[in-house]
Design a protein around this motif. Structure first.
Motif, short mmCIF file in Angstrom:
data_model
loop_
_atom_site.label_atom_id
_atom_site.label_comp_id
_atom_site.label_asym_id
_atom_site.label_seq_id
_atom_site.Cartn_x
_atom_site.Cartn_y
_atom_site.Cartn_z
N PRO A 230 25.79 -26.41 -47.22
CA PRO A 230 25.19 -27.60 -47.82
C PRO A 230 24.72 -28.60 -46.77
CG PRO A 230 27.25 -27.05 -48.91
CD PRO A 230 27.16 -26.18 -47.70
N ALA A 231 23.48 -29.05 -46.92
CA ALA A 231 22.96 -30.11 -46.08
C ALA A 231 23.23 -31.46 -46.71
CB ALA A 231 21.46 -29.93 -45.87
N PHE A 232 23.35 -31.49 -48.04
CA PHE A 232 23.64 -32.74 -48.74
C PHE A 232 24.39 -32.43 -50.03
CE2 PHE A 232 19.10 -31.93 -48.01
CZ PHE A 232 18.76 -31.24 -49.15
N ASN A 233 25.58 -31.85 -49.86
CA ASN A 233 26.49 -31.58 -50.98
C ASN A 233 25.83 -30.72 -52.05
OD1 ASN A 233 28.89 -31.62 -52.40
ND2 ASN A 233 28.63 -33.68 -53.21
N ASN A 234 25.17 -29.65 -51.62
CA ASN A 234 24.50 -28.75 -52.56
C ASN A 234 25.51 -27.96 -53.38
OD1 ASN A 234 23.07 -29.10 -49.91
ND2 ASN A 234 21.38 -28.27 -51.10
N ILE A 235 25.05 -27.49 -54.52
CA ILE A 235 25.83 -26.54 -55.32
C ILE A 235 25.87 -25.20 -54.60
CG2 ILE A 235 25.84 -25.22 -57.49
CD1 ILE A 235 24.66 -27.70 -58.84
N LEU A 236 27.01 -24.54 -54.64
CA LEU A 236 27.18 -23.24 -53.98
C LEU A 236 26.98 -22.13 -55.01
CD1 LEU A 236 30.25 -24.06 -51.71
CD2 LEU A 236 27.81 -24.27 -51.19
N ALA A 237 25.74 -21.66 -55.10
CA ALA A 237 25.42 -20.63 -56.09
C ALA A 237 25.89 -19.25 -55.68
CB ALA A 237 23.91 -20.61 -56.33
N TRP A 238 26.42 -19.11 -54.46
CA TRP A 238 26.92 -17.81 -54.03
C TRP A 238 28.35 -17.56 -54.49
CZ3 TRP A 238 31.10 -18.29 -50.77
CH2 TRP A 238 31.21 -19.46 -50.02
N LYS A 239 28.96 -18.55 -55.12
CA LYS A 239 30.33 -18.40 -55.61
C LYS A 239 30.32 -18.04 -57.10
CE LYS A 239 32.96 -21.32 -52.45
NZ LYS A 239 34.02 -22.37 -52.36
N ASP A 240 31.14 -17.08 -57.49
CA ASP A 240 31.21 -16.68 -58.90
C ASP A 240 31.69 -17.81 -59.80
OD1 ASP A 240 30.29 -14.14 -58.35
OD2 ASP A 240 32.29 -13.25 -58.22
N GLU A 241 32.53 -18.70 -59.28
CA GLU A 241 33.08 -19.77 -60.12
C GLU A 241 32.01 -20.74 -60.60
OE1 GLU A 241 35.31 -23.09 -58.02
OE2 GLU A 241 35.26 -21.58 -56.42
N VAL A 242 30.82 -20.71 -60.01
CA VAL A 242 29.76 -21.62 -60.44
C VAL A 242 29.33 -21.32 -61.87
CG1 VAL A 242 27.74 -20.27 -59.70
CG2 VAL A 242 27.68 -22.77 -59.57
N VAL A 243 29.55 -20.10 -62.32
CA VAL A 243 29.07 -19.69 -63.65
C VAL A 243 29.68 -20.56 -64.74
CG1 VAL A 243 29.03 -17.83 -65.35
CG2 VAL A 243 28.59 -17.32 -62.93
N GLY A 244 30.98 -20.75 -64.71
CA GLY A 244 31.64 -21.54 -65.75
C GLY A 244 31.18 -22.99 -65.76
N TRP A 245 31.04 -23.58 -64.58
CA TRP A 245 30.60 -24.97 -64.50
C TRP A 245 29.17 -25.13 -64.98
CZ3 TRP A 245 34.32 -28.26 -64.21
CH2 TRP A 245 35.50 -27.96 -63.49
N MET A 246 28.30 -24.20 -64.60
CA MET A 246 26.91 -24.28 -65.05
C MET A 246 26.80 -24.00 -66.55
SD MET A 246 24.95 -25.39 -62.71
CE MET A 246 23.50 -25.21 -63.74
N ARG A 247 27.66 -23.14 -67.08
CA ARG A 247 27.64 -22.89 -68.52
C ARG A 247 27.99 -24.16 -69.29
NH1 ARG A 247 31.09 -18.95 -68.88
NH2 ARG A 247 29.56 -17.28 -68.81
N ALA A 248 28.99 -24.90 -68.81
CA ALA A 248 29.38 -26.14 -69.49
C ALA A 248 28.25 -27.15 -69.45
CB ALA A 248 30.64 -26.71 -68.83
N LEU A 249 27.57 -27.25 -68.31
CA LEU A 249 26.45 -28.19 -68.18
C LEU A 249 25.31 -27.78 -69.11
CD1 LEU A 249 25.04 -29.53 -64.82
CD2 LEU A 249 23.52 -28.87 -66.67
N ALA A 250 24.98 -26.49 -69.11
CA ALA A 250 23.88 -26.02 -69.95
C ALA A 250 24.20 -26.22 -71.43
CB ALA A 250 23.60 -24.55 -69.66
N ASP A 251 25.42 -25.92 -71.83
CA ASP A 251 25.79 -26.07 -73.24
C ASP A 251 25.64 -27.51 -73.71
OD1 ASP A 251 26.35 -23.39 -73.38
OD2 ASP A 251 28.54 -23.62 -73.34
N GLU A 252 26.08 -28.46 -72.89
CA GLU A 252 26.01 -29.86 -73.30
C GLU A 252 24.57 -30.33 -73.38
OE1 GLU A 252 28.13 -34.18 -72.40
OE2 GLU A 252 28.83 -32.37 -71.37
N CYS A 253 23.73 -29.93 -72.43
CA CYS A 253 22.32 -30.31 -72.49
C CYS A 253 21.62 -29.63 -73.66
CB CYS A 253 21.64 -29.98 -71.17
SG CYS A 253 22.18 -31.00 -69.78
N HIS A 254 21.95 -28.37 -73.91
CA HIS A 254 21.36 -27.66 -75.05
C HIS A 254 21.70 -28.33 -76.37
CE1 HIS A 254 21.01 -23.62 -72.66
NE2 HIS A 254 19.96 -24.40 -72.47
N ASP A 255 22.87 -28.93 -76.45
CA ASP A 255 23.26 -29.64 -77.67
C ASP A 255 22.29 -30.77 -77.99
OD1 ASP A 255 25.41 -27.99 -78.06
OD2 ASP A 255 26.90 -29.38 -77.24
N HIS A 256 21.61 -31.29 -76.97
CA HIS A 256 20.63 -32.36 -77.16
C HIS A 256 19.20 -31.83 -77.19
CE1 HIS A 256 23.68 -35.45 -76.68
NE2 HIS A 256 24.08 -34.90 -75.55
#
Length: 678
Positions: free
Chosen positions: A69-95
């Motif tokens: 990360p050059a400025f606190n980027n998301i680490l998409a190479w980690k498998d654990e990112v899936v759960g966090w991105m799913r939660a974000l997507a679900d909440e935005c999709h609700d709107h």
């Protein structure tokens, strides 16, 4: 059905976007442990609630370990990112908001001493000025590995339920292959355009093979690098055509320029004082040449320009990213017929500049942005109405008045000047910073709509305030210039405010002692240099104007470097004394043992401010809390309940520079979090 071009739905492949406004990919640097956790999710969800059709997360999410990360980027190479991105997507999709993410390998746009201390890699060993590391020239096994990493990251995002991804190809690894100025490789990865595009096309093909034909894949890229030896406009159009003909991408997101220096980055993402929407017509040319869905963002900060972009067919989706940082509910306000109530982006770039200096994105005049969890964008009404008297109509005082009025209180504001604005009105005297007045004008309009009483030309002292019979008093009187910094000769200097305001005429040979390192020193220098005078700016810091961050510094430097202006770092002004008809300025050093002298005809001191707090101390003994603030309650968002004086008739607080010299954001944040609990 509205006939507003911005409110028309747009079909992108199988996905229907409910309007034409989007947040383009950007990194607010809210990630924790490389993951988009609660703070990150709340930020995007708030904009989804505000009605935007598409939010593009990350700028950019890193696909490989050797892209730290050059400025606190998301680490998409980690498998654990899936759960966090799913939660974000679900909440935005609700709107009803679609969600995508930008994926990248940073290439040379990072540092070797971050993350796992792996060498950065690129298609050539060219040092990037912004991040300073010299990359390793990429090898065949690196290329194979990184292509695989892109595909893996895309698969993770598909698994997280996102609507699509965007590949980043400007200033990062992929377009370092494209650029003739940066690609030192021979065949098959370097040489003619086909060879230079091979990495991008093989990566896109690997991604498409992994996610299938129905997942949306786009690319954000420079259609013209606008730099010597780089990708030209003609070559950029050819790249655009080849991307289209490949059938591998579903949309193009177009930028123009390069980002490896502060000045170049600022041309890509212009700040206040620069032209609005400078690359919009260029993006329209790409759209016309390719026929692919085309997105674009670059200082499209107002709804009228965004509407024009869609109505004239230049864009399919308009990025208003910094505008949504300032105002997350742009679409909601358009739908309610409240377009005139949209909080304006003033182009101060406090958001991006903070990121590039290792902080998190904050808006100079919306302190709820990035703090949605603890400082919601909406203001709740108070249980009982009180009378709130505010002394000072600068940005902090106006925010206090706005919030108090939204809470349902009766609000009276005393202002000593003819007009509101405080130091912002002074700042706006410089043409390139005139947009700062919008943050004042917006608050005044909101306060007037809410019934706030303004008393101008009211130099309120304790007696006048007490006569209003307040329940709460907010002292927002700001500060006054501090020039008492020298061992000798304080009476022979003028302040930066004197120069900016025009109260003092510039000299012909001027030394500016910049102790504060903020915009005022640069603005004074501009005002003086424009007269043809010689100017030397002296600072004890290792860099000049350290409080003015990189992108915001660019317009100032472009003005100053046209004139006879010298910057002298690591020296301080010790004394000023008369010498004939001139002044002798004696410079010293914190490093010790040396002095230098200058003969000038004017010395300007930019020493920041000291609180203008007489009315506060006049009122303090009559207050119930004796001016004391419960910091724990303030931070927790709880009411102030300190009672030190049973005979006190009112609560008393001071905010902003009336407490200590800070910046505009600090004054507004003081007001918001204090008044939202009154």
């Amino acid at each position: 059905m509205s006939d507003d071009p911005l409110l028309q739905p747009y079909r992108l492949k199988h996905l229907t976007l409910k309007n034409r406004l989007m947040l383009t990919s950007h990194e607010p640097a809210y990630a924790e442990d490389g993951m988009p956790k609660e703070r990150y999710r709340a930020y995007h969800a708030e904009r989804a609630r505000g009605g935007v059709a598409l939010t593009m997360t990350a700028g950019s999410a890193s696909v490989s370990r050797d892209s730290p990360p050059a400025f606190n980027n998301i680490l998409a190479w980690k498998d654990e990112v899936v759960g966090w991105m799913r939660a974000l997507a679900d909440e935005c999709h609700d709107h009803g908001c679609a969600v995508m993410i930008q994926l990248t390998h940073l290439g040379r746009r990072t540092r070797y001493d971050a993350g796992d201390w792996l060498p950065s890699v690129a298609a050539g060993a060219h040092r990037e000025p912004a991040h300073r590391a010299v990359p390793k020239v990429v090898e065949a096994w690196d290329i194979a590995r990184i292509i695989r990493d892109y595909a893996d990251a895309a698969e993770r995002m598909q698994a997280a339920g996102l609507d699509g991804i965007e590949i980043e190809s400007y200033g990062h690894f992929m377009d370092q292959f494209w650029s003739p100025a940066l690609n030192d490789l021979g065949a098959p990865w370097g040489g003619d355009l086909g060879a230079r595009m091979r990495f991008a096309l093989e990566t896109l093909r690997a991604v498409r093979d992994r996610v299938g034909p129905n997942f949306i894949v786009g690319i954000r890229y420079a259609g013209d690098e606008a730099m010597p030896g780089g990708v030209t406009k003609a070559e950029g159009l050819e790249i655009s055509r080849r991307l289209t003909e490949s059938g591998l991408v579903d949309f193009l997101n177009v930028i123009r320029g390069h980002i490896d220096t502060d000045a170049a980055l600022t041309d890509v993402i212009p700040v206040q004082g620069m032209r609005s929407a400078p690359h919009l017509d260029f993006a329209g040319e790409i759209r016309a040449a390719t026929g692919l869905p085309t997105f674009h963002a670059a200082r499209i900060q107002d709804v009228a320009t965004a509407r024009h972009a869609v109505a004239t067919g230049k864009l399919d989706m308009v990025g208003m990213t910094r505008a949504h940082i300032a105002e997350p509910h742009i679409v909601a306000k358009i739908l309610r017929g409240e377009e005139d109530r949209i909080r304006p982006c003033v182009g101060a770039n406090y958001c991006l500049d903070r990121i590039y200096q290792g902080g998190a994105a904050l808006c100079i005049h919306n302190p709820s942005t990035g703090r949605e969890l603890e400082q919601p964008q909406e203001i709740a009404p108070a249980e009982a109405a009180r009378r709130v008297v505010i002394v000072g109509a600068g940005p902090g005082g106006l925010e206090a008045a706005r919030v108090a009025a939204l809470r349902g209180h009766e609000v009276i504001v005393h202002e000593a000047a003819n007009d509101p604005g405080g130091q912002v009105r002074l700042t706006a005297q410089t043409p390139r910073r005139s947009e700062m007045m919008s943050l004042v004008d917006w608050r005044v309009a909101e306060c007037e709509r809410l019934g706030v009483t303004f008393r101008y030309n009211s130099f309120a002292e304790g007696e006048e305030v007490r006569a209003d019979a307040p329940d709460v008093v907010i002292v927002a009187t700001g500060g006054l210039p501090h020039t008492e910094l020298l061992a000798e000769g304080n009476d022979r200097v003028v302040s930066s405010w004197d120069i900016i305001s025009g109260d003092v005429r510039p000299g012909a040979n001027v030394l500016i002692w910049d102790e504060a390192g903020d915009q005022a020193g640069l603005q004074a220098a501009e005002r003086i240099a424009e007269t043809g005078a010689a100017v030397e700016i002296v600072t004890r810091d290792r860099t000049f104007a350290p409080e003015v961050m990189g992108m915001s510094l660019t317009p100032a430097m472009r003005q100053l470097q046209k004139h006879d202006v010298t910057f002298t770092v690591t020296w301080k002004l010790d004394a000023v004394a008369p010498e004939g008809n001139a002044l002798r300025a004696t410079l010293g050093s914190d490093y010790g043992g040396v002095t230098r002298t200058r003969q000038v005809d004017q010395v300007v001191v930019n020493g920041g401010t000291r609180p203008f707090d007489e009315v506060y101390f006049d009122l303090r003994d009559g207050s119930s809390n004796l001016g004391e603030v419960d910091h724990n309650a303030l931070i927790a968002g709880a009411p102030q309940r300190i009672a030190r004086n049973p005979a006190g008739a009112y609560q008393l607080f001071r905010i902003g520079d009336a407490v200590s010299p800070r910046n505009t954001h600090a004054a507004i944040y003081d007001a918001l979090r204090l008044l939202r609990t009154v």
